[in-house]
Design an enzyme around this catalytic site. Structure first.
Site, short mmCIF file in Angstrom:
data_model
loop_
_atom_site.label_atom_id
_atom_site.label_comp_id
_atom_site.label_asym_id
_atom_site.label_seq_id
_atom_site.Cartn_x
_atom_site.Cartn_y
_atom_site.Cartn_z
N LYS A 77 -12.66 35.17 5.83
CA LYS A 77 -12.22 34.64 7.12
C LYS A 77 -10.85 35.24 7.45
CE LYS A 77 -11.53 30.15 9.46
NZ LYS A 77 -11.61 28.68 9.32
N SER A 114 -14.53 26.18 12.67
CA SER A 114 -13.90 27.42 13.07
C SER A 114 -14.31 28.63 12.22
CB SER A 114 -12.38 27.28 12.99
OG SER A 114 -11.97 27.06 11.64
N SER A 146 -14.49 22.70 9.29
CA SER A 146 -14.75 24.08 9.70
C SER A 146 -15.57 24.93 8.74
CB SER A 146 -13.44 24.80 9.96
OG SER A 146 -12.98 24.48 11.23
N1 GLN Z 1 -12.85 21.32 14.73
C1 GLN Z 1 -11.65 20.81 14.15
C2 GLN Z 1 -10.46 21.27 14.96
O1 GLN Z 1 -10.67 21.88 15.94
C3 GLN Z 1 -11.54 21.25 12.71
C4 GLN Z 1 -11.14 22.66 12.56
C5 GLN Z 1 -11.01 23.07 11.13
O2 GLN Z 1 -11.55 22.45 10.22
N2 GLN Z 1 -10.25 24.13 10.92
O3 GLN Z 1 -9.35 21.03 14.65
#
Ligand code: GLN
Length: 484
Positions: free
Chosen positions: A76, A151, A175
Site C-alpha cells: 500500500k 482505503s 480499511s
Molecule cells: N473508512 C474509514 C475512514 O474513512 C476508515 C479508514 C481506514 O481504516 N484507514 O476513516
C-alpha cells in the site's frame, strides 16, 4: 502461477519448477495487461521487482529457504519505501521519495519478498471506497463499475485480480477488512502494537495498524509471521514475541466458543448479506464451534466516536504538510501565510480537508470537553463491551460490511453514508483488537465477508478458525471471471 497459494508458490520455487524471476515477470505482465482497467497500482516498480527476484533466486541457490523467499508482494502506498515515491494517494506527497523503508517493508524484504509496486488508496487512508485518491478511483475486479472498498482498495483489487499473491494494507477504522469483504479476500487487522507502524504515514496514531490482504487465512498466516513482533523504532509496538501463526492453523473447532453480535444483524444490513453470514455461522457450528449470543450494546456509537477521535488525531498528524518541511509547495508565495494556505489548499483533497476541519473543531477550546473528551469516554465503554463479551466467548462473529460493493460515484456526495460503511469494523480499532474478514459467499454475484473478531493477540485463533472454515468451503477460491 497467479492461481497458486503462497505455500504452493513456495513449494514450486523450492522444487525449481520456476524461478522467482519467472514468477515476478508473470505478475508484472498481468499488471501491464490488466491494471489500465483496475488502476490498483500508483507506482509499478518493475526494475526493483526483477532485481529483488534475482536476489531471492540467488539466496535460494545459496541454500536459504523460508516461506516468502521469492514471493511477489504489493505494498500500500502508505508505507515508506526508500528511493520510491510514497504518495499516500495524495497530491500533497506526489513527489515525495522516502529516505528509508517502513519496518513492514524492511521485514518483508529481509524475508525475501519481491516488491511489485505501490498500490492505490484513498487519500491519506481516509475513505471506504477508494474514490478519494488523487490518482483516481480503483475498480473492483468482480464488477469494474463498482468500488473495491477502501482505503486499501488498490491492494484488494490487485490481489483479487491475481496481479499480486499478497499485499499489505493498513487500518484505522476498517480499511483492510472492508475491502477484503468487497473483493472476496481474507484480510487481517492485527492487534494494535502487534505490527510496527514505523514508516507508515500517520492518519490517527492511536488507531492505525498495518496488516495483510491475501487469498486465504493460510497465506495471511505466512505473511503475518514475517512482520509481527517488537520494533524499537515504534514506541507503541508491543514487546511480546510473535506466535507461530502457520503452526496454529488447522486445529478443530470443538471447544471454541463463538459469539454472534445481535446488534449487528438489524437495520441497515442487506438481508442477503445477513443470510449468507448466518449460513457461515451455521457452518462454524457444524465444524464443532459452540455458538452463543453476545451483546455489544454501544456498538452503534463506534462511528460517532471514531469520527471525533480519528479526525482529531489526523488534524494534528497532517499539520506537518505545509510545503516547507513536507509536501506540495505552492508556486510563487507572497508571504509565509500565503505559502501555507495555498500549499495545503492545493495539496489536500476535499475529504482530507473535511477531516482536518472536524478534527480542529473538536479539539478547540470550548468544544474539547463536549466532543473529544466525551468521545474518549464512550471509547472506554466500547472497549468494556468487548472485554465483557470476551469473558464469555473466544471469538465474535458478524458481517464485515452491511452491503456488497456499490457503484463508483455512489455515496460520494453523502459523507455520512460513506462513514457508515465501517459500522461493524471501527469498534475493533477503537478497542485495539485483532479481526479478520473471510469470504462467505456471493450476493447478486458480489463477494460477502464474514467478520471474525478476537481478543488481544489472538491472531492465532482468528487465523486458525478462518482456515478451518476455508478447508470446508470454497468461497475463497473463486476468481472474478475477467481475471482468471
Ligand atoms: N473508512 C474509514 C475512514 O474513512 C476508515 C479508514 C481506514 O481504516 N484507514 O476513516
Amino acid at each position: 502461477m497467479h492461481t497458486l497459494s503462497v505455500s504452493a508458490l513456495g513449494n514450486a520455487l523450492r522444487r525449481k519448477e520456476f524461478s522467482s524471476v519467472e514468477l515476478t515477470t508473470h505478475f508484472l505482465d498481468r499488471v501491464a495487461a490488466y491494471d489500465t482497467t483496475l488502476n490498483s497500482f500508483i507506482t509499478v516498480t518493475g526494475d526493483i521487482a526483477l532485481a529483488d527476484a534475482a536476489r531471492a533466486d540467488e539466496r535460494r541457490r545459496a541454500g536459504e529457504d523460508n516461506p516468502l523467499l521469492g514471493i511477489p508482494i504489493a505494498h500500500k502506498d502508505i508505507f515508506c519505501t526508500r528511493g520510491v515515491r510514497t504518495s499516500c494517494g495524495s497530491r500533497m506527497l506526489d513527489t515525495f521519495i522516502a529516505p528509508y523503508d517502513a519496518t513492514v517493508v524492511d521485514r518483508f524484504r529481509a524475508n525475501g519478498t519481491v516488491m511489485l509496486g505501490k498500490t492505490n488508496m484513498d487519500e491519506f487512508a481516509m475513505g471506504s471506497s477508494n474514490q478519494t485518491s488523487w490518482y483516481g478511483p480503483v475498480r473492483n475486479p468482480w464488477d469494474a463499475d463498482r468500488v473495491p472498498g477502501g482505503s486499501s482498495g488498490g491492494s484488494a483489487a490487485a490481489v483479487a485480480a491475481g496481479l499480486a499473491p499478497i499485499a499489505t494494507g493498513t487500518e484505522t477504522g476498517g480499511s483492510i477488512r472492508q475491502p477484503a469483504a468487497l473483493t472476496g479476500l481474507t484480510g487481517l487487522k492485527p492487534t494494535y502494537g502487534r505490527v510496527s507502524r514505523f514508516g507508515m504515514v500517520a492518519f490517527a496514531s492511536s488507531l492505525d495498524q498495518a496488516g495483510i490482504l491475501a487469498r486465504s487465512a493460510e497465506d495471511v498466516a505466512l505473511s503475518l509471521g514475517a512482520i509481527a513482533g517488537h520494533d524499537p523504532a515504534d514506541s507503541t509496538s508491543v514487546d511480546r514475541p510473535a506466535d507461530d501463526y502457520p503452526g496454529a492453523l488447522g486445529s478443530d473447532l470443538s471447544g471454541v466458543r463463538i459469539g454472534v453480535v445481535k446488534e449487528q444483524f438489524g437495520e441497515g444490513l442487506d438481508p442477503v448479506v445477513g443470510k449468507l453470514v448466518e449460513e457461515a455461522i451455521d457452518d462454524l457450528e457444524r465444524l464443532g464451534a459452540t455458538i452463543l449470543d453476545v451483546s455489544l450494546p454501544n456498538s452503534a456509537l463506534s462511528i460517532p466516536v471514531y469520527y471525533v477521535v480519528a479526525p482529531a488525531e489526523a488534524s494534528s498528524n497532517l499539520s506537518r504538510y505545509e510545503g516547507v518541511r513536507f509536501g506540495h509547495r505552492a508556486a510563487h508565495p507572497v508571504d509565509m501565510e500565503d505559502l501555507y494556505k495555498r500549499s495545503r489548499s492545493e495539496g489536500f483533497g476535499d475529504e482530507v480537508k473535511r477531516r482536518i476541519m472536524i478534527g480542529t473543531y473538536v479539539l478547540s477550546a470550548g468544544y474539547y470537553d463536549a466532543y473529544y473528551l466525551k468521545a474518549q469516554q464512550v471509547r472506554r465503554l466500547i472497549c468494556a463491551d468487548f472485554a465483557r463479551a470476551f469473558d464469555q466467548v473466544d471469538l465474535i462473529v458478524g458481517p464485515t460490511s452491511p452491503f456488497t460493493a456499490f457503484p463508483i460515484g455512489e455515496k460520494l456526495d453523502d459523507p455520512v453514508a460513506m462513514y457508515l460503511c465501517d459500522i461493524y469494523t471501527s469498534g475493533i480499532n477503537l478497542a485495539g483488537l485483532p479481526a479478520l474478514s473471510a469470504p462467505a459467499g456471493f450476493a447478486r454475484g458480489l463477494p460477502v465477508g464474514l467478520h471474525l473478531m478476537g481478543n488481544h493477540f489472538r491472531e492465532d485463533l482468528l487465523l486458525s478458525v478462518a482456515h478451518r472454515y476455508q478447508q470446508a468451503t470454497d468461497w475463497h477460491t473463486r476468481r472474478p471471471a475477467r481475471f482468471t
